[in-house]
Design a protein around this motif. Structure first.
Motif, short mmCIF file in Angstrom:
data_model
loop_
_atom_site.label_atom_id
_atom_site.label_comp_id
_atom_site.label_asym_id
_atom_site.label_seq_id
_atom_site.Cartn_x
_atom_site.Cartn_y
_atom_site.Cartn_z
N GLY A 102 12.10 19.37 54.49
CA GLY A 102 13.20 20.21 54.01
C GLY A 102 14.46 20.01 54.84
N VAL A 103 14.27 19.88 56.16
CA VAL A 103 15.42 19.65 57.05
C VAL A 103 16.10 18.32 56.70
CG1 VAL A 103 16.10 19.22 59.44
CG2 VAL A 103 14.46 21.03 58.92
N ILE A 104 15.30 17.29 56.39
CA ILE A 104 15.87 15.99 56.00
C ILE A 104 16.70 16.13 54.73
CG2 ILE A 104 15.36 13.67 55.18
CD1 ILE A 104 12.96 13.59 56.79
N LEU A 105 16.14 16.80 53.72
CA LEU A 105 16.86 16.97 52.45
C LEU A 105 18.22 17.61 52.72
CD1 LEU A 105 14.20 18.27 49.89
CD2 LEU A 105 15.07 15.96 50.20
N PHE A 106 18.19 18.67 53.55
CA PHE A 106 19.42 19.40 53.84
C PHE A 106 20.43 18.51 54.57
CE2 PHE A 106 21.91 21.92 56.85
CZ PHE A 106 22.58 22.75 55.97
N LEU A 107 19.99 17.86 55.63
CA LEU A 107 20.95 17.11 56.46
C LEU A 107 21.47 15.86 55.76
CD1 LEU A 107 19.53 17.55 60.06
CD2 LEU A 107 21.62 18.45 59.11
N ASN A 108 20.58 15.15 55.00
CA ASN A 108 21.06 13.99 54.26
C ASN A 108 22.17 14.41 53.28
OD1 ASN A 108 19.48 12.10 55.47
ND2 ASN A 108 18.05 11.85 53.80
N GLN A 109 21.94 15.57 52.62
CA GLN A 109 22.93 16.03 51.66
C GLN A 109 24.19 16.52 52.38
OE1 GLN A 109 22.11 15.75 48.32
NE2 GLN A 109 24.29 16.04 48.04
N ALA A 110 23.98 17.15 53.55
CA ALA A 110 25.14 17.65 54.30
C ALA A 110 26.03 16.48 54.73
CB ALA A 110 24.67 18.43 55.52
N VAL A 111 25.38 15.39 55.19
CA VAL A 111 26.14 14.21 55.59
C VAL A 111 26.92 13.66 54.40
CG1 VAL A 111 25.81 11.77 56.15
CG2 VAL A 111 24.77 13.52 57.58
N ARG A 112 26.25 13.67 53.23
CA ARG A 112 26.90 13.18 52.01
C ARG A 112 28.10 14.07 51.66
NH1 ARG A 112 22.06 11.93 49.05
NH2 ARG A 112 21.98 9.76 49.65
N ALA A 113 27.93 15.39 51.83
CA ALA A 113 28.99 16.32 51.47
C ALA A 113 30.18 16.18 52.42
CB ALA A 113 28.46 17.75 51.49
N ILE A 114 29.89 15.91 53.71
CA ILE A 114 30.97 15.85 54.71
C ILE A 114 31.65 14.48 54.70
CG2 ILE A 114 31.52 15.97 57.17
CD1 ILE A 114 29.11 17.88 57.45
N TRP A 115 30.84 13.41 54.77
CA TRP A 115 31.43 12.08 54.94
C TRP A 115 31.47 11.26 53.65
CZ3 TRP A 115 28.50 13.81 59.32
CH2 TRP A 115 29.23 13.87 60.52
N GLY A 116 30.84 11.77 52.55
CA GLY A 116 30.80 11.00 51.32
C GLY A 116 29.65 10.00 51.31
#
Lengths: 306, 302
Positions: A102-116
């Motif tokens: 779950g942490v991976i799902l969140f952080l991968n998406q967060a990175v995508r949201a922040i840096w594209g």
């Protein structure tokens, strides 16, 4: 296939191997001491690369980026430990796998949201630009050699730390029999925080070092995570020495397999099927090697617990 | 099994309760197919105590068997289904033979690694589209009839096979074979002391679960008429494992409840925001931390 190509790919393999070792070292120690399976460790590597690339772009200097990214990666690791992981130590492996997933799902998406989603670029520092002559007509980038040297230096430092210091002795004792170490009056939670933070920082360091040569994208942590798992499974869970040997082995097999197998197969079959079969076999090679090793030694090459 | 029966009945009635148009039926087919895969994974995790993080590979191999046969214009279920289940079962048998020698964390990692092996193999199959995937010429025929083109027929086929998978797994768990499996999950040493070796039992369970997941893969390929390596990605294995845990390991029906909950949650969040994983990830963590016993546990307490 020439000797030069073999040499270059061999060096690339070793360099990938030391990067894998930096990630796997934290994973295997965390695992050994706390029996905690952390899928989110690959995310630390990704965060390291993103933080390094952003901070380097912000400060205008690779070195400042590197120096600032390390404490940032450490803080990220400790925050995750405090928020999520410490509530999982008493739980079974299945819960640990899922929660860290779950942490991976969140952080991968967060990175995508922040840096594209587009890959980030990080320039090679001026000091390490250019190449060295390996053979007449064969240049090899200095930066890649620097990765190799830095990785080996950290590995050496880690060896001294684990094998020759009091903290290292506690970590090894914890990996062998944690309840006994706790019973002798050692604060095993504190020790674990230390190991965890250090592991997160090592993975972050590997990420920064890899950023200029590999692509910095949201999925980069997952690839490395799974290979790091292969490394610690082959090496024997909890063993730093095993992780080092297995990491180099996996790095070289992976790199040489992917680059050389299509050429090798062309000797015995037509070009197009050789390219396909070579690519398929090359990406399977690491896992086949792992299966063979585990078929003979189910607990890895250097098992810590008897 | 009461909750699972309610779900199955609801799925049977759904086309006549306003969920009969294309979009809803596609979503429901996805629910049923993933529920079937989750049931097969439940046999391993809940039944045998084998935590596999590579189950999507079995699903994907079933789907890719459809692709390989479709490429040579063999599209009849009478051939495709046995070949796909056989291929997935065989892959499970071979990889399981190595994996089941290990236990605990090692087992998780080895199944993950074998899953990745299958994933990379699928990605490098340039003849079948490589990373881009492969679009089927059409759905399977059944003994020459093009029945599956009809959405309702496909809906009830998925439902029937899901019910069959549930019933079959329940029977396996209740049999002598299943009792040895469950006993070995609880205490391996005692099972050995009584004179059983758990290894062959676990291996057979692993292969059977693989074959059932392969069947789910055949249905998935036919539902979307498209197959890509992402079906085998390790995140899919994580999703399947989450369905099983979300539903609860206490009872087989948890697999069905978990799959329903998972797909509907994913669908709903996907409508809310592009970055739905920012919500989904923390929900997963929270459900692991606080939802002990899964949805089945909640129903029992409630």
């Amino acid at each position: 296939m020439s000797l030069g190509l073999l040499l270059v790919q061999g060096l690339n393999g070793l360099q990938f191997g030391v990067l894998l070792f930096l990630v796997a070292a934290g994973l295997t120690l965390v695992f050994g001491v706390m029996d905690f399976i952390n899928l989110a460790h690959g995310v630390q590597y990704m965060l390291g690369a993103y933080l390094g690339a952003s901070l380097a772009a912000w400060t205008g200097s690779f070195w400042l980026g590197l120096v600032l990214a390390l404490p940032a990666a450490l803080v990220c690791g400790l925050v995750l430990e405090w928020l999520v992981f410490r509530h999982l130590y008493e739980r079974d492996h299945l819960s640990q796998v899922l929660a860290t997933f779950g942490v991976i799902l969140f952080l991968n998406q967060a990175v995508r949201a922040i840096w594209g989603s587009a890959p980030l670029q990080m320039p090679v520092p001026a000091l390490l630009e250019g190449g060295v002559m390996l053979m007449p007509g064969l240049q090899y980038p200095v930066y890649r050699i620097a990765i190799l040297v830095a990785g080996l230096a950290v590995a050496g430092l880690l060896w001294v730390l684990v094998e020759r210091t009091r903290i290292g002795a506690l970590v090894r004792a914890g990996a062998t029999h944690a309840p006994m170490v706790a019973a002798l009056g050692v604060d095993i939670r504190g020790l674990f925080m230390l190991v965890f933070g250090f592991g997160a920082m090592l993975a972050g360091f590997a990420g920064v070092m890899a950023a200029p040569v590999l692509s910095v994208d949201p999925g980069m942590g997952d690839t490395v995570l799974i290979l790091a798992f292969v490394v610690i499974t082959i090496g024997g869970i909890g063993s730093v020495r095993g992780a080092f040997i297995a990491a180099l082995l996996v790095g070289v097999i992976e790199t040489l397999g992917r680059s050389l197998l299509p050429d090798l197969l062309r000797l015995v079959m037509a070009a197009s099927p050789a390219r396909q079969a070579g690519a398929a076999l090359g990406s399977m090679l690491v896992y086949i090697a792992m299966a063979l090793i585990l078929a003979v030694r189910p607990r890895g090459l250097f098992p810590v617990r008897g | 099994m009461r909750a699972a029966l309610v779900v199955l009945a609801a799925l049977a009635a759904a086309p006549f309760l306003g969920f009969g148009e294309g979009y809803s039926l596609t979503l429901l087919a996805r629910v049923m197919i993933l529920a079937m895969a989750a049931v097969s994974l439940w046999l391993l995790v809940g039944g045998a105590g084998l935590v596999s993080l590579g189950h999507a590979a079995m699903l994907g191999i079933g789907a890719y068997a459809v692709v390989v046969l479709d490429d040579v214009r063999i599209t009849d279920a009478a051939v495709v289904v046995p070949v796909a289940m056989g291929a997935a079962g065989l892959f499970a048998l071979v990889t399981g033979a190595v994996a089941i020698r290990t236990s605990g964390v090692h087992f998780i990692m080895i199944t993950l690694a074998f899953g990745q092996m299958a994933f990379f193999t699928a990605s490098s199959l340039a003849a079948y589209g490589g990373d881009d995937g492969y679009t089927l010429y059409g759905r399977m025929t059944v003994l020459g009839h093009r029945w599956l083109e009809d959405r309702l027929v496909f809906h009830y086929l998925c439902l029937g096979l899901l019910a069959l998978a549930l019933l079959g797994t329940q029977m396996v768990l209740g049999s002598r074979f299943g009792r040895v499996l469950r006993a070995a999950r609880e205490n391996e040493l005692r099972v050995e002391a009584v004179g059983f070796s758990p290894y062959p039992y676990r291996l057979v369970a692993y292969a059977v679960a693989g074959a059932v997941a392969g069947l789910a893969g055949v249905l998935l390929a036919n539902a979307t008429e498209f197959v890509a390596p992402s079906y085998l990605a390790w995140q899919r294995s994580g999703d399947l494992l989450f369905m099983v845990i979300l539903g609860g390991l206490g009872s087989l029906q948890g697999a069905v409840l978990g799959a329903v909950g998972f797909v509907l949650l994913e669908e709903w969040l996907g409508h809310l925001t592009e970055h739905w994983r920012l919500i989904f990830g923390p929900l997963l963590v929270l459900s692991v931390l606080f939802l002990k016993g899964g949805l089945v546990g909640v129903l029992r307490r409630g």
